[in-house]
Write a protein that holds these residues in place. Structure first.
Motif, PDB file in Angstrom:
ATOM      1  N   GLY A   1      52.483 -17.081 -24.455  1.00 32.55           N
ATOM      2  CA  GLY A   1      52.851 -17.655 -25.514  1.00 32.55           C
ATOM      3  C   GLY A   1      52.233 -16.194 -26.278  1.00 32.55           C
ATOM      4  O   GLY A   1      53.583 -14.781 -26.042  1.00 32.55           O
TER       5      GLY A   1
ATOM      6  N   THR B   1      52.158 -22.865 -24.214  1.00 34.47           N
ATOM      7  CA  THR B   1      51.141 -22.662 -24.248  1.00 34.47           C
ATOM      8  C   THR B   1      49.660 -24.010 -23.511  1.00 34.47           C
ATOM      9  O   THR B   1      50.000 -25.038 -23.781  1.00 34.47           O
ATOM     10  CB  THR B   1      50.065 -21.808 -25.501  1.00 34.47           C
ATOM     11  OG1 THR B   1      49.812 -23.038 -26.645  1.00 34.47           O
ATOM     12  CG2 THR B   1      50.920 -20.864 -25.320  1.00 34.47           C
TER      13      THR B   1
ATOM     14  N   ALA C   1      52.311 -19.120 -29.734  1.00 33.38           N
ATOM     15  CA  ALA C   1      53.534 -19.319 -30.669  1.00 33.38           C
ATOM     16  C   ALA C   1      53.763 -18.994 -31.967  1.00 33.38           C
ATOM     17  O   ALA C   1      52.808 -18.871 -32.708  1.00 33.38           O
ATOM     18  CB  ALA C   1      52.438 -20.690 -30.844  1.00 33.38           C
TER      19      ALA C   1
END
Length: 451
Positions: A403, A438, A405
């Motif tokens: 990631g 993730t 995120a």
């Protein structure tokens, strides 16, 4: 407040400084790959207080060696690329990519002088359009498998810019979510469909509301900071009404990077690399989860501000960053144009070459900065003791750092905790490359799991 000794500890990165020892335990961006294109791939490089020269030999091998020749100290940045190395223009001494002296042509025939002479040299690898250098001792760590390193080259674009101040104050702008409502405030909103390649100018995910309007009208975000396996996650919440909340998820990637959303399709991973204690470069990799990056457009946009070969801003302290008092009254909060890089550069350079943190007064909005400084001091202490610091990764652990995120969108006021994960997962599932979900999100939101 912070003492001068504490401020020196976390800002100074020379070879003999404790923070410098920590920084040498990580790969450092040394140059853009673009900088070694052309007929003469040789560039002077300053990195962590050291004067070096970077070159590519005829076989395509990269060398990063001490800039001043071991013979009598002439500048190798003016050397000649030939015969498998870089030759000093003063007396013709030749050095290969490992720093080994290959020839000392002014010496008598048969001389073995060169065998015992070696320039200080560091390994270099290319990743994500950036040439990375390892200035530490022993075996270097592995690179994390974050998105900008996993995505194909067609979906990434790398660039950099010079800032005339210490690396830490440059980094701390990126982990300060509240400043965007002021420093980057625009009094009028533009057509969001023309926002490609420009930060804070598009619409937030799931809405047609311009980000400029959200930042302008909702300037008191609630900021949550979470510790992660790579650093910190920052979630800034701007409640629009009882039903809707603007959610912005960003990350601090230890030691000196952050990962932020640029648009619904693109993220920015940005490192803040000390040249010396009073200058740094930001290096950014822009990663697209949709169409390939329009590299020509992205480069042209940035070269409107940054001048080659040193990537220094045309707007800087010598011309007051283009400050226009009429514009400040009618168009932008700063009066310094529409490029947010100029805003950030003014903010951090105006603090002085090294910010005097003994005089600052932090508030609740600075909680990420407080947590990051605590983490930095902790890891400086580890490095000083000879221990491996946080994010010094072996190959197995590097594969788990994915990631991270990011998200910028408007979701439900009740339920935003999973909303941002859903937006991130949807973007990853739709990507034309294998963008990983993730493990952390997989665990927290099993209903989003990819089967």
């Amino acid at each position: 407040m912070m003492s001068q000794e504490q401020n020196d500890l976390i800002t100074r990165t020379g070879p003999k400084d404790p923070c410098g020892k920590l920084m040498r335990m990580y790969w450092q961006p040394a140059a853009l790959l673009d900088e070694l294109e052309g007929p003469r791939p040789v560039r002077p490089v300053k990195l962590l207080g050291e004067d070096l020269v970077l070159f590519r030999d005829e076989e395509g091998r990269y060398g990063l060696i001490e800039r001043h020749c071991a013979h009598r100290g002439a500048d190798l940045a003016f050397g000649r690329l030939e015969h498998g190395g870089l030759r000093c223009a003063f007396h013709g001494w030749l050095f290969d990519a490992s720093g080994q002296c290959l020839e000392t042509p002014a010496e008598p025939k048969g001389s073995n002088l060169c065998r015992g002479i070696k320039q200080r040299a560091y390994p270099v690898v290319e990743k994500g359009g950036i040439l990375w250098a390892w200035l530490g001792e022993g075996e270097p760590p592995a690179f994390p498998e974050i998105d900008c390193f996993v995505a194909p080259g067609s979906h990434t674009f790398a660039f950099k810019g010079h800032i005339g101040c210490n690396w830490l104050q440059a980094l701390e702008v990126g982990i300060d979510p509240s400043h965007a409502s002021f420093l980057h405030r625009f009094f009028e909103d533009e057509d969001t469909s023309a926002a490609y390649g420009r930060q804070f100018r598009g619409a937030s995910s799931g809405t047609d509301l311009p980000m400029t309007r959200i930042l302008r009208e909702y300037d008191r975000p609630i900021i949550n900071v979470e510790q992660t396996e790579y650093g910190l996650r920052l979630i800034a919440l701007r409640e629009i009404d009882d039903e809707r909340t603007h959610v912005r998820v960003t990350n601090q990637l230890f030691p000196h990077a952050f990962v932020i959303p640029m648009s619904t399709e693109m993220t920015i991973t940005q490192w803040h690399v000390p040249l010396d204690d009073e200058n740094c470069y930001w290096y950014a990799i822009f990663t697209s989860y949709a169409a390939p990056v329009d590299k020509k457009k992205m480069r042209e946009q940035r070269l409107e501000l940054y001048e080659l070969p040193d990537y220094k801003s045309r707007k800087n302290k010598t011309n007051d960053y283009g400050f226009d008092p009429h514009e400040q009254e009618t168009e932008t909060y700063t009066g310094m144009g529409s490029d947010i890089n100029v805003h950030d550069q003014w903010a951090v350079e105006s603090m002085g070459p090294i910010q005097d943190r003994t005089r600052e007064h932090l508030g609740t909005a600075d909680k990420a900065i407080v947590q990051y400084r605590r983490l930095l001091r902790q890891e400086i202490d580890k490095a000083a003791k000879g221990e491996k610091p946080f994010m010094f990764l072996d190959a197995a652990h590097a594969r788990s750092i994915q990631g991270p995120a990011t998200m910028d969108g408007i979701g439900p006021t009740r339920g935003w905790e999973t909303f941002w994960m859903e937006v991130d997962v949807k973007r990853r599932r739709g990507a034309p490359w294998a963008a990983p979900v993730t493990a952390e999100i997989d665990d927290k939101a099993p209903h989003l799991r990819v089967v």
